[in-house]
Design a protein around this motif. Sequence first.
Motif, PDB file in Angstrom:
ATOM      1  N   PHE A  14      14.209  53.367  65.587  1.00  0.00           N
ATOM      2  CA  PHE A  14      13.132  53.368  64.597  1.00  0.00           C
ATOM      3  C   PHE A  14      13.556  54.196  63.389  1.00  0.00           C
ATOM      4  CE2 PHE A  14       9.234  54.372  62.490  1.00  0.00           C
ATOM      5  CZ  PHE A  14       8.401  53.287  62.715  1.00  0.00           C
ATOM      6  N   SER A  15      13.375  53.634  62.191  1.00  0.00           N
ATOM      7  CA  SER A  15      13.792  54.325  60.970  1.00  0.00           C
ATOM      8  C   SER A  15      12.785  54.069  59.859  1.00  0.00           C
ATOM      9  CB  SER A  15      15.170  53.825  60.527  1.00  0.00           C
ATOM     10  OG  SER A  15      15.552  54.408  59.295  1.00  0.00           O
ATOM     11  N   ILE A  16      12.349  55.159  59.188  1.00  0.00           N
ATOM     12  CA  ILE A  16      11.494  55.069  58.004  1.00  0.00           C
ATOM     13  C   ILE A  16      12.162  55.848  56.881  1.00  0.00           C
ATOM     14  CG2 ILE A  16       9.315  55.785  56.943  1.00  0.00           C
ATOM     15  CD1 ILE A  16       7.894  55.276  59.500  1.00  0.00           C
ATOM     16  N   ASN A  17      12.284  55.218  55.728  1.00  0.00           N
ATOM     17  CA  ASN A  17      12.834  55.878  54.550  1.00  0.00           C
ATOM     18  C   ASN A  17      11.867  55.646  53.387  1.00  0.00           C
ATOM     19  OD1 ASN A  17      14.488  57.108  52.655  1.00  0.00           O
ATOM     20  ND2 ASN A  17      15.727  55.282  52.323  1.00  0.00           N
ATOM     21  N   VAL A  18      11.169  56.708  52.966  1.00  0.00           N
ATOM     22  CA  VAL A  18      10.148  56.596  51.914  1.00  0.00           C
ATOM     23  C   VAL A  18      10.609  57.377  50.691  1.00  0.00           C
ATOM     24  CG1 VAL A  18       7.743  56.985  51.299  1.00  0.00           C
ATOM     25  CG2 VAL A  18       8.335  56.380  53.651  1.00  0.00           C
ATOM     26  N   GLY A  19      10.699  56.696  49.554  1.00  0.00           N
ATOM     27  CA  GLY A  19      11.223  57.313  48.341  1.00  0.00           C
ATOM     28  C   GLY A  19      10.175  57.702  47.330  1.00  0.00           C
ATOM     29  N   PHE A  20       8.898  57.726  47.734  1.00  0.00           N
ATOM     30  CA  PHE A  20       7.841  58.148  46.816  1.00  0.00           C
ATOM     31  C   PHE A  20       6.750  58.857  47.595  1.00  0.00           C
ATOM     32  CE2 PHE A  20       7.693  53.631  47.771  1.00  0.00           C
ATOM     33  CZ  PHE A  20       6.490  53.488  48.408  1.00  0.00           C
ATOM     34  N   ASP A  21       5.768  59.383  46.896  1.00  0.00           N
ATOM     35  CA  ASP A  21       4.744  60.233  47.496  1.00  0.00           C
ATOM     36  C   ASP A  21       4.060  59.537  48.661  1.00  0.00           C
ATOM     37  OD1 ASP A  21       2.885  62.086  48.093  1.00  0.00           O
ATOM     38  OD2 ASP A  21       1.766  61.956  46.222  1.00  0.00           O
ATOM     39  N   CYS A  22       4.157  60.157  49.831  1.00  0.00           N
ATOM     40  CA  CYS A  22       3.545  59.586  51.026  1.00  0.00           C
ATOM     41  C   CYS A  22       3.112  60.724  51.936  1.00  0.00           C
ATOM     42  CB  CYS A  22       4.539  58.679  51.745  1.00  0.00           C
ATOM     43  SG  CYS A  22       3.942  58.066  53.326  1.00  0.00           S
ATOM     44  N   ARG A  23       1.839  61.015  51.983  1.00  0.00           N
ATOM     45  CA  ARG A  23       1.323  62.087  52.835  1.00  0.00           C
ATOM     46  C   ARG A  23       0.965  61.510  54.201  1.00  0.00           C
ATOM     47  NH1 ARG A  23       0.005  63.305  47.662  1.00  0.00           N
ATOM     48  NH2 ARG A  23       0.336  65.458  47.024  1.00  0.00           N
ATOM     49  N   LEU A  24       1.606  62.044  55.225  1.00  0.00           N
ATOM     50  CA  LEU A  24       1.453  61.462  56.548  1.00  0.00           C
ATOM     51  C   LEU A  24       1.491  62.535  57.617  1.00  0.00           C
ATOM     52  CD1 LEU A  24       1.413  58.847  58.347  1.00  0.00           C
ATOM     53  CD2 LEU A  24       3.912  59.019  58.374  1.00  0.00           C
ATOM     54  N   ASP A  25       0.423  62.627  58.398  1.00  0.00           N
ATOM     55  CA  ASP A  25       0.423  63.435  59.615  1.00  0.00           C
ATOM     56  C   ASP A  25       0.708  62.480  60.769  1.00  0.00           C
ATOM     57  OD1 ASP A  25      -0.133  65.844  58.417  1.00  0.00           O
ATOM     58  OD2 ASP A  25      -2.301  65.639  58.611  1.00  0.00           O
ATOM     59  N   VAL A  26       1.863  62.642  61.372  1.00  0.00           N
ATOM     60  CA  VAL A  26       2.274  61.705  62.413  1.00  0.00           C
ATOM     61  C   VAL A  26       1.471  61.950  63.683  1.00  0.00           C
ATOM     62  CG1 VAL A  26       4.180  60.831  63.780  1.00  0.00           C
ATOM     63  CG2 VAL A  26       4.582  61.579  61.433  1.00  0.00           C
ATOM     64  N   ASP A  27       0.824  60.916  64.163  1.00  0.00           N
ATOM     65  CA  ASP A  27       0.061  60.989  65.404  1.00  0.00           C
ATOM     66  C   ASP A  27       1.029  61.148  66.579  1.00  0.00           C
ATOM     67  OD1 ASP A  27      -1.466  60.348  67.721  1.00  0.00           O
ATOM     68  OD2 ASP A  27      -2.879  59.239  66.480  1.00  0.00           O
ATOM     69  N   PRO A  28       0.777  62.094  67.492  1.00  0.00           N
ATOM     70  CA  PRO A  28       1.691  62.287  68.629  1.00  0.00           C
ATOM     71  C   PRO A  28       1.943  61.025  69.440  1.00  0.00           C
ATOM     72  CG  PRO A  28       0.146  64.113  68.499  1.00  0.00           C
ATOM     73  CD  PRO A  28      -0.307  63.093  67.480  1.00  0.00           C
ATOM     74  N   VAL A  29       0.947  60.137  69.526  1.00  0.00           N
ATOM     75  CA  VAL A  29       1.127  58.932  70.333  1.00  0.00           C
ATOM     76  C   VAL A  29       2.060  57.930  69.661  1.00  0.00           C
ATOM     77  CG1 VAL A  29      -1.146  59.190  71.360  1.00  0.00           C
ATOM     78  CG2 VAL A  29      -0.885  57.723  69.360  1.00  0.00           C
ATOM     79  N   CYS A  30       2.486  58.231  68.426  1.00  0.00           N
ATOM     80  CA  CYS A  30       3.377  57.320  67.716  1.00  0.00           C
ATOM     81  C   CYS A  30       4.815  57.389  68.215  1.00  0.00           C
ATOM     82  CB  CYS A  30       3.367  57.619  66.214  1.00  0.00           C
ATOM     83  SG  CYS A  30       1.831  57.172  65.387  1.00  0.00           S
ATOM     84  N   PHE A  31       5.141  58.418  68.978  1.00  0.00           N
ATOM     85  CA  PHE A  31       6.525  58.567  69.392  1.00  0.00           C
ATOM     86  C   PHE A  31       6.775  57.826  70.694  1.00  0.00           C
ATOM     87  CE2 PHE A  31       6.057  62.132  66.478  1.00  0.00           C
ATOM     88  CZ  PHE A  31       7.169  61.910  65.682  1.00  0.00           C
ATOM     89  N   CYS A  32       7.692  56.897  70.595  1.00  0.00           N
ATOM     90  CA  CYS A  32       7.952  55.969  71.688  1.00  0.00           C
ATOM     91  C   CYS A  32       8.915  56.576  72.706  1.00  0.00           C
ATOM     92  CB  CYS A  32       8.542  54.686  71.107  1.00  0.00           C
ATOM     93  SG  CYS A  32       8.842  53.402  72.316  1.00  0.00           S
ATOM     94  N   PRO A  33       8.538  56.673  73.981  1.00  0.00           N
ATOM     95  CA  PRO A  33       9.417  57.280  74.988  1.00  0.00           C
ATOM     96  C   PRO A  33      10.707  56.505  75.219  1.00  0.00           C
ATOM     97  CG  PRO A  33       7.497  56.274  76.023  1.00  0.00           C
ATOM     98  CD  PRO A  33       7.246  56.275  74.548  1.00  0.00           C
ATOM     99  N   SER A  34      10.783  55.260  74.726  1.00  0.00           N
ATOM    100  CA  SER A  34      11.997  54.457  74.897  1.00  0.00           C
ATOM    101  C   SER A  34      12.985  54.631  73.744  1.00  0.00           C
ATOM    102  CB  SER A  34      11.632  52.972  75.026  1.00  0.00           C
ATOM    103  OG  SER A  34      10.963  52.516  73.858  1.00  0.00           O
ATOM    104  N   LEU A  35      12.632  55.422  72.720  1.00  0.00           N
ATOM    105  CA  LEU A  35      13.499  55.575  71.552  1.00  0.00           C
ATOM    106  C   LEU A  35      14.817  56.267  71.903  1.00  0.00           C
ATOM    107  CD1 LEU A  35      11.138  56.682  68.623  1.00  0.00           C
ATOM    108  CD2 LEU A  35      12.451  54.570  68.782  1.00  0.00           C
ATOM    109  N   THR A  36      15.910  55.702  71.388  1.00  0.00           N
ATOM    110  CA  THR A  36      17.216  56.348  71.500  1.00  0.00           C
ATOM    111  C   THR A  36      17.684  56.881  70.143  1.00  0.00           C
ATOM    112  OG1 THR A  36      18.383  54.243  71.168  1.00  0.00           O
ATOM    113  CG2 THR A  36      17.885  54.899  73.446  1.00  0.00           C
ATOM    114  N   ILE A  37      17.191  56.280  69.055  1.00  0.00           N
ATOM    115  CA  ILE A  37      17.530  56.723  67.697  1.00  0.00           C
ATOM    116  C   ILE A  37      16.247  56.788  66.872  1.00  0.00           C
ATOM    117  CG2 ILE A  37      18.794  56.197  65.573  1.00  0.00           C
ATOM    118  CD1 ILE A  37      20.839  54.696  67.239  1.00  0.00           C
TER     119      ILE A  37
END
Length: 250
Positions: A131-154
């Motif tokens: 999973f990859s996010i690249n944001v090049g402009f103003d983006c206010r984000l509080d990441v929800d804990p449930v957003c993190f996938c236990p299957s992620l390797t990268i």
Amino acid sequence: MNEGLNLSKDDWDKISEMPDNILLHMMNFMDTREAVQTCVLSKRWNNLWKRLTSLLFNSSKFGSVVKIINFLYMFLSDRDDSISLSTVYLDLSQRPRDSTSCLGFLITHAYDWECLNRLMKYAVSRNCQRFSINVGFDCRLDVDPVCFCPSLTILRLSFTPHCPYCKLPKSLQLPVLKTLYLHEVRFTASDNGCAELFSTCFLLNTLVLERCSLDQYAEVICISNSNLSCLILDNALEDADTIVLSTPKL
């Protein structure tokens, strides 16, 4: 599209006659917006895009932030939910047209960036591995804990240096994560004033922190991981009173 590929009608028909798995393999290398557009070619292609396993979203394919957000909501609503994901890559580094520049600073309108959390939650539910996010402009984000996938390797999260406001939860429950890259991200402290996110990433071997910082309640950051063998700190954690390392494999 036929003309762009310089194919005769017979050649194009041969491609359409390929098995679904071959066509989907090719489409997984395409930008997702372009992959969706193949649905107009024929009935044969009508629903293939709904079974993509690699989602590649690039802001250069859209005219505005509004169009990006609308497309994300539409795509996630119509995709085949029974298909797992391998990769999600969202590149919003391109300056949107619905923004203005003032004294060298990029100004965007107030958008509902909850769609990023929704995209991450969707990836969780489909066992995403990269999973990859690249944001090049103003983006206010509080990441929800449930957003993190236990299957992620990268996992790669990169945000603008002008208005950094991506705040991570207090802990990362990523047991199979191997590579973590964070740029312009804030770490949240636990009740004891210490930010400690990485100890539950048991397989983590590469950690890159660029221009990362602590939230106002954090004074100490602890990087504790028994498997970590590569650590890069680039202009990161300068606001921390103390950095504690417990990384025997470094």
